[in-house]
Design a protein around this motif. Sequence first.
Motif, mmCIF file in Angstrom:
data_model
loop_
_atom_site.group_PDB
_atom_site.id
_atom_site.type_symbol
_atom_site.label_atom_id
_atom_site.label_comp_id
_atom_site.label_asym_id
_atom_site.label_seq_id
_atom_site.Cartn_x
_atom_site.Cartn_y
_atom_site.Cartn_z
ATOM 1 N N ALA A 1 0.865 -1.427 0.395
ATOM 2 C CA ALA A 1 -0.216 0.101 0.048
ATOM 3 C C ALA A 1 1.036 1.658 0.192
ATOM 4 C CB ALA A 1 -0.998 0.187 1.049
ATOM 5 N N GLY A 2 1.479 1.442 0.807
ATOM 6 C CA GLY A 2 2.475 3.064 1.044
ATOM 7 C C GLY A 2 3.613 3.211 0.240
ATOM 8 N N GLY A 3 4.133 3.689 -0.406
ATOM 9 C CA GLY A 3 5.358 3.860 -0.902
ATOM 10 C C GLY A 3 6.709 4.389 0.184
ATOM 11 N N ASN B 1 3.274 9.055 -9.926
ATOM 12 C CA ASN B 1 2.154 7.900 -8.266
ATOM 13 C C ASN B 1 1.080 8.483 -9.099
ATOM 14 O OD1 ASN B 1 1.341 7.812 -6.289
ATOM 15 N ND2 ASN B 1 2.455 8.667 -4.446
ATOM 16 N N PRO B 2 -0.147 7.278 -9.336
ATOM 17 C CA PRO B 2 0.249 6.703 -8.910
ATOM 18 C C PRO B 2 0.476 4.905 -9.781
ATOM 19 C CG PRO B 2 -2.249 6.778 -9.565
ATOM 20 C CD PRO B 2 -1.025 8.240 -9.291
ATOM 21 N N GLY C 1 11.214 3.838 -10.204
ATOM 22 C CA GLY C 1 9.858 4.307 -9.176
ATOM 23 C C GLY C 1 10.211 3.465 -8.180
ATOM 24 N N MET C 2 8.704 3.184 -7.608
ATOM 25 C CA MET C 2 7.991 2.591 -7.197
ATOM 26 C C MET C 2 6.758 1.941 -6.995
ATOM 27 S SD MET C 2 8.645 5.553 -3.783
ATOM 28 C CE MET C 2 8.684 4.679 -2.586
ATOM 29 N N VAL D 1 9.132 -1.927 -3.361
ATOM 30 C CA VAL D 1 9.792 -1.244 -2.757
ATOM 31 C C VAL D 1 9.669 -2.256 -1.070
ATOM 32 C CG1 VAL D 1 10.090 0.774 -4.240
ATOM 33 C CG2 VAL D 1 9.073 1.297 -1.707
ATOM 34 N N THR D 2 9.346 -1.324 -0.671
ATOM 35 C CA THR D 2 8.282 -1.824 1.030
ATOM 36 C C THR D 2 9.696 -3.435 1.091
ATOM 37 O OG1 THR D 2 7.178 0.097 1.200
ATOM 38 C CG2 THR D 2 7.927 -1.398 3.505
#
Length: 404
Positions: free
Chosen positions: A44-46, A185-186, A334-335, A382-383
């Motif tokens: 969910a989060g960047g 983003n997004p 990017g992410m 990325v997380t």
Amino acid sequence: MSNAILADATAPVPELAARVARTGSSPVRDILALTARPEVISFAGGLPAPELFDTEGIAAAFRQVLSEEPRRALQYSTSEGDPGLRAAVAARTTARGLPTDADDLLVTTGSQQGLSLLATALLEPGDAVLVEDPCYLAALQIFSLAGARVVPVPTDDEGLDPAALDEIAAREKPKLLYVIPTFQNPTGRTLSAERRAAVAEVAARRGLWIAEDDPYGELRFGGEPQRWIASFPGAEDRTALLGSFSKVMAPGLRLGTLRAPAALRRAATIAKQAADLHTSTVDQAAAARYLAVSDLDAHLARVRGAYLERRNALVDGLSAALPEGSRWNRPAGGMFVWATLPAGYDATALLPEAVRRDVAYVPGAPFYAGAPDPAAVRLSFVTHSPEEIREGLDRLAKALEKAR
């Protein structure tokens, strides 16, 4: 005065400002709070991978500035920002193809603040702002709080549609275009050089400012770098370029930069004085020291290598995780990956089941300023490690199975 008389004389407190009532909380931040449990694998989060932070290098930079110049590092500073930090960012910006002096830059408390300062300096209530559709959520919040009239511009798999931009700009008479041209983003999409040139030409001919947001440009692990829109003919005198340290060093530093033409930069500086006087002196000094003594490019090479593996793990696993007929892209940096489930699926309605299975994503619908696509999904790669990503996709597949 008796309590009874006091009660009769007491009036209710005034209502909150209308701008707050019309601006909702960020769904991404709400989902992050919902999925904060350590067992949740969140797409969910960047959120940059914390294990990749150069903690030793950053800690050393803080120790050095606090031991060598504590009085300066802990004191009030100028609103424009640390001269050494601005000089370092100017040099990196020039090296990437956009000639920049230190005096062209304003240091901000994250690039998010830079966008808020632009809204304050440029927008009156009712002014039209053009945005990509879908668009970065926090930008929609900022423009709502400014009382702007947000007008969506259609996009396709290649990003913003310049022909639609021209038509809408002619009709709406906007003051500002907000765009993330690189690894957006997004969606993770990147505008081609041809489309960037067309955006610059439309802005010059229709008479509007461009806010070019570039938090992800240095996270490229495939393809050739693209020039900033600010460097194209017609855009030089009307583009504010937003930069960020959040994705290349650490988001907790809350450091960004704003490169803008002189008059707009002065107006943004006045807005910053009213907002927070200046960005944290010690954080700026440490970042400047880090850039002077550490090899940021070598650090970024390590980050890009890790992110490439993670993007591959996510994209290569989507065919097994998502329903047949889904679509997704394969960004070169990017992410984020942007996916669309088949017609009839509602990503928002399916999210609670995913969370019950300890996996999360962001539904795409809130990113739209126009009519939303309920089947759209934003996935951050990325997380988590590749192994965790594969496990998360297995959980996601089981969550979506119920809807098939």
